[in-house]
Design an enzyme around this catalytic site. Structure first.
Site, PDB file in Angstrom:
ATOM      1  N   ASP A 199       0.878  -1.172   0.000  1.00  0.00           N
ATOM      2  CA  ASP A 199       0.000   0.000   0.000  1.00  0.00           C
ATOM      3  C   ASP A 199       0.919   1.227   0.000  1.00  0.00           C
ATOM      4  O   ASP A 199       2.111   1.126   0.315  1.00  0.00           O
ATOM      5  CB  ASP A 199      -0.910   0.014   1.243  1.00  0.00           C
ATOM      6  CG  ASP A 199      -2.174   0.848   1.037  1.00  0.00           C
ATOM      7  OD1 ASP A 199      -3.277   0.255   0.974  1.00  0.00           O
ATOM      8  OD2 ASP A 199      -2.074   2.089   0.926  1.00  0.00           O
ATOM      9  N   TYR A 252     -14.216   7.942 -11.525  1.00  0.00           N
ATOM     10  CA  TYR A 252     -13.825   6.712 -10.815  1.00  0.00           C
ATOM     11  C   TYR A 252     -14.342   5.488 -11.577  1.00  0.00           C
ATOM     12  O   TYR A 252     -13.570   4.549 -11.877  1.00  0.00           O
ATOM     13  CB  TYR A 252     -14.385   6.771  -9.384  1.00  0.00           C
ATOM     14  CG  TYR A 252     -14.388   5.458  -8.653  1.00  0.00           C
ATOM     15  CD1 TYR A 252     -13.199   4.817  -8.307  1.00  0.00           C
ATOM     16  CD2 TYR A 252     -15.595   4.840  -8.299  1.00  0.00           C
ATOM     17  CE1 TYR A 252     -13.217   3.599  -7.624  1.00  0.00           C
ATOM     18  CE2 TYR A 252     -15.614   3.639  -7.615  1.00  0.00           C
ATOM     19  CZ  TYR A 252     -14.427   3.017  -7.283  1.00  0.00           C
ATOM     20  OH  TYR A 252     -14.444   1.817  -6.624  1.00  0.00           O
ATOM     21  N   ARG A 300     -30.741   0.215  -1.512  1.00  0.00           N
ATOM     22  CA  ARG A 300     -29.897  -0.122  -2.672  1.00  0.00           C
ATOM     23  C   ARG A 300     -29.037  -1.351  -2.402  1.00  0.00           C
ATOM     24  O   ARG A 300     -28.814  -2.185  -3.274  1.00  0.00           O
ATOM     25  CB  ARG A 300     -29.032   1.102  -3.013  1.00  0.00           C
ATOM     26  CG  ARG A 300     -27.995   0.853  -4.084  1.00  0.00           C
ATOM     27  CD  ARG A 300     -27.263   2.142  -4.455  1.00  0.00           C
ATOM     28  NE  ARG A 300     -26.137   1.868  -5.318  1.00  0.00           N
ATOM     29  CZ  ARG A 300     -24.903   1.620  -4.886  1.00  0.00           C
ATOM     30  NH1 ARG A 300     -24.623   1.651  -3.581  1.00  0.00           N
ATOM     31  NH2 ARG A 300     -23.938   1.369  -5.745  1.00  0.00           N
TER      32      ARG A 300
HETATM   33  P1  NAI Z   1      -9.962   1.771   0.362  1.00  0.00           P
HETATM   34  O1  NAI Z   1      -9.973   3.163  -0.152  1.00  0.00           O
HETATM   35  O2  NAI Z   1     -10.297   1.526   1.789  1.00  0.00           O
HETATM   36  O3  NAI Z   1      -8.540   1.093   0.059  1.00  0.00           O
HETATM   37  C1  NAI Z   1      -7.772   1.431  -1.086  1.00  0.00           C
HETATM   38  C2  NAI Z   1      -6.322   1.405  -0.678  1.00  0.00           C
HETATM   39  O4  NAI Z   1      -5.547   1.786  -1.834  1.00  0.00           O
HETATM   40  C3  NAI Z   1      -5.975   2.400   0.445  1.00  0.00           C
HETATM   41  O5  NAI Z   1      -5.397   1.736   1.543  1.00  0.00           O
HETATM   42  C4  NAI Z   1      -5.021   3.378  -0.206  1.00  0.00           C
HETATM   43  O6  NAI Z   1      -4.001   3.839   0.663  1.00  0.00           O
HETATM   44  C5  NAI Z   1      -4.462   2.553  -1.359  1.00  0.00           C
HETATM   45  N1  NAI Z   1      -3.940   3.432  -2.417  1.00  0.00           N
HETATM   46  C6  NAI Z   1      -4.502   4.563  -2.905  1.00  0.00           C
HETATM   47  N2  NAI Z   1      -3.691   5.153  -3.781  1.00  0.00           N
HETATM   48  C7  NAI Z   1      -2.586   4.380  -3.868  1.00  0.00           C
HETATM   49  C8  NAI Z   1      -1.382   4.474  -4.599  1.00  0.00           C
HETATM   50  N3  NAI Z   1      -1.136   5.510  -5.428  1.00  0.00           N
HETATM   51  N4  NAI Z   1      -0.458   3.517  -4.448  1.00  0.00           N
HETATM   52  C9  NAI Z   1      -0.689   2.469  -3.596  1.00  0.00           C
HETATM   53  N5  NAI Z   1      -1.797   2.318  -2.868  1.00  0.00           N
HETATM   54  C10 NAI Z   1      -2.743   3.273  -3.003  1.00  0.00           C
HETATM   55  O7  NAI Z   1     -10.958   0.926  -0.592  1.00  0.00           O
HETATM   56  P2  NAI Z   1     -11.690  -0.450  -0.278  1.00  0.00           P
HETATM   57  O8  NAI Z   1     -13.086  -0.166   0.119  1.00  0.00           O
HETATM   58  O9  NAI Z   1     -10.853  -1.310   0.564  1.00  0.00           O
HETATM   59  O10 NAI Z   1     -11.771  -1.069  -1.760  1.00  0.00           O
HETATM   60  C11 NAI Z   1     -10.722  -1.842  -2.279  1.00  0.00           C
HETATM   61  C12 NAI Z   1     -10.869  -1.894  -3.798  1.00  0.00           C
HETATM   62  O11 NAI Z   1     -12.138  -2.429  -4.134  1.00  0.00           O
HETATM   63  C13 NAI Z   1     -10.773  -0.523  -4.454  1.00  0.00           C
HETATM   64  O12 NAI Z   1     -10.056  -0.660  -5.674  1.00  0.00           O
HETATM   65  C14 NAI Z   1     -12.204  -0.157  -4.738  1.00  0.00           C
HETATM   66  O13 NAI Z   1     -12.302   0.675  -5.887  1.00  0.00           O
HETATM   67  C15 NAI Z   1     -12.827  -1.516  -4.989  1.00  0.00           C
HETATM   68  N6  NAI Z   1     -14.248  -1.545  -4.663  1.00  0.00           N
HETATM   69  C16 NAI Z   1     -14.653  -1.535  -3.335  1.00  0.00           C
HETATM   70  C17 NAI Z   1     -15.988  -1.584  -3.027  1.00  0.00           C
HETATM   71  C18 NAI Z   1     -16.470  -1.663  -1.601  1.00  0.00           C
HETATM   72  O14 NAI Z   1     -17.662  -1.893  -1.390  1.00  0.00           O
HETATM   73  N7  NAI Z   1     -15.585  -1.483  -0.608  1.00  0.00           N
HETATM   74  C19 NAI Z   1     -17.019  -1.588  -4.085  1.00  0.00           C
HETATM   75  C20 NAI Z   1     -16.485  -1.576  -5.428  1.00  0.00           C
HETATM   76  C21 NAI Z   1     -15.146  -1.571  -5.686  1.00  0.00           C
HETATM   77  C1  15L Z   2     -17.499   1.503  -4.663  1.00  0.00           C
HETATM   78  O1  15L Z   2     -16.936   1.348  -5.752  1.00  0.00           O
HETATM   79  C2  15L Z   2     -16.804   2.117  -3.506  1.00  0.00           C
HETATM   80  O2  15L Z   2     -15.428   1.768  -3.474  1.00  0.00           O
HETATM   81  C3  15L Z   2     -17.435   1.776  -2.162  1.00  0.00           C
HETATM   82  O3  15L Z   2     -16.937   2.671  -1.201  1.00  0.00           O
HETATM   83  C4  15L Z   2     -18.959   1.850  -2.222  1.00  0.00           C
HETATM   84  O4  15L Z   2     -19.370   3.141  -2.347  1.00  0.00           O
HETATM   85  C5  15L Z   2     -19.489   0.981  -3.357  1.00  0.00           C
HETATM   86  O5  15L Z   2     -18.832   1.253  -4.583  1.00  0.00           O
HETATM   87  C6  15L Z   2     -20.991   1.127  -3.603  1.00  0.00           C
HETATM   88  O6  15L Z   2     -21.384   1.444  -4.722  1.00  0.00           O
HETATM   89  O7  15L Z   2     -21.765   0.892  -2.662  1.00  0.00           O
END
Ligand code: NAI
Ligand code: 15L
Length: 263
Positions: free
Chosen positions: A33, A135, A173
């Site tokens: 990270d 995004y 949703r």
């Molecule tokens: P998060 O925002 O909590 O974690 C993303 C991580 O990526 C962070 O720890 C951040 O420090 C790291 N990061 C950001 N920029 C960076 C860089 N330049 N270099 C290295 N690391 C970097 O997101 P979350 O919720 O854990 O989601 C993980 C993945 O799943 C993301 O790609 C997100 O788009 C995707 N996602 C998540 C959803 C959810 O419901 N949590 C829904 C849809 C997609």
């Molecule tokens: C995403 O892509 C985001 O990373 C997460 O934070 C939520 O907002 C999720 O979609 C969602 O649509 O509920």
């Protein structure tokens, strides 16, 4: 022998959830990270701090691993200048680095790649993408990058269009979009263990009765969802008309400037 898996975005919400779960399943982990890992390292895990936008650092990070679970990057709607660093440039560095040793990439795509479909519509993964912002557009790029990398170089990738991965659904949703933590783990393990995947696109969603999303490559990779958000119904539906109209919810409403006349 245990496989060494690279897990990016490991200090984020889903990374912190998956790291100990993958370790418990016997994988050896290289966690990475841009910010430090806030928890104790699981057994057989190392942490490497790296910026996805740093091409050399990403080449070194990928070297010697056997597969990649790519969660790192911007995870919410942001201005384009902020999105491109990790989600366009960084993602491309990762795929380019993986080409050399052919590591399969499991990519955390998002429902925001199709967020401008109305909630009344049922979708298959082959329906045209309709991103609901920069995004979502970056996730659409990731899926197409994976397509090109497979067609041109035979590099395998599984694109998981995650809905809402939460401990439990909290709004109406989510009764359609929820991905339980256990199903996320099942999905990632299926994608890692499948004998071959080619370029696969899978809805990152539980077996929700109200899901809008069908017809994907889940069977090809052996993912079978077990949870269903319905047990939490009914739930409130917050937000304005735009939020409540589109599958992407509040992301679709950010900077939305169309008027009723335009539609
Ligand atoms: P998060 O925002 O909590 O974690 C993303 C991580 O990526 C962070 O720890 C951040 O420090 C790291 N990061 C950001 N920029 C960076 C860089 N330049 N270099 C290295 N690391 C970097 O997101 P979350 O919720 O854990 O989601 C993980 C993945 O799943 C993301 O790609 C997100 O788009 C995707 N996602 C998540 C959803 C959810 O419901 N949590 C829904 C849809 C997609
Ligand atoms: C995403 O892509 C985001 O990373 C997460 O934070 C939520 O907002 C999720 O979609 C969602 O649509 O509920």
């Amino acid at each position: 022998m245990a496989r060494l898996i690279l897990l990016t975005g490991t200090s984020g919400t889903l990374g912190r959830l998956l790291a100990p779960r993958l370790a418990a399943r016997g994988y050896h982990l290289r966690l990475s990270d841009i910010v430090p890992f806030p928890d104790d390292l699981p057994e057989h895990a190392e942490f490497v701090q790296a910026d996805l936008a740093d091409q050399l650092a990403i080449q070194q990070l990928v070297r010697g691993t056997e597969a990649i679970v790519h969660l790192g990057g911007i995870s919410v709607e942001k201005p384009f200048a902020e999105v491109i660093e990790a989600n366009i440039l960084g993602l491309t560095h990762l795929f380019e680095a993986a080409r050399i040793q052919r590591q399969r990439i499991i990519f955390a795509s998002s429902n925001h790649a199709i967020g401008f479909y109305e909630r009344s519509e049922k979708l298959a993964v082959n329906d045209p993408m309709r991103p609901d912002g920069y995004y979502g557009l970056s996730k659409a790029y990731g899926e197409l990058l994976g397509r090109m990398m497979f067609d041109k170089h035979g590099l395998e990738s599984v694109h998981v269009r995650i809905g809402s991965c939460l401990p439990r659904p909290t709004e109406a949703r989510h009764l359609a979009t929820w991905l339980s933590h256990d199903d996320l783990e099942r999905l990632v393990v299926a994608a890692l263990e499948a004998e071959s995947t080619g370029h696969a696109v899978v809805w990152g969603v539980s077996a929700n009765q109200r899901s809008w999303w069908h017809d994907d490559d889940a069977a090809r990779i052996g993912y079978v969802a077990e949870d269903d958000a319905e047990q939490f119904a009914p739930l409130p539906e917050p937000g304005d008309d735009v939020t409540r109209r589109f599958q992407g919810g509040s992301f679709a409403a950010i900077d939305y400037t169309r008027s009723e006349v335009d539609q």
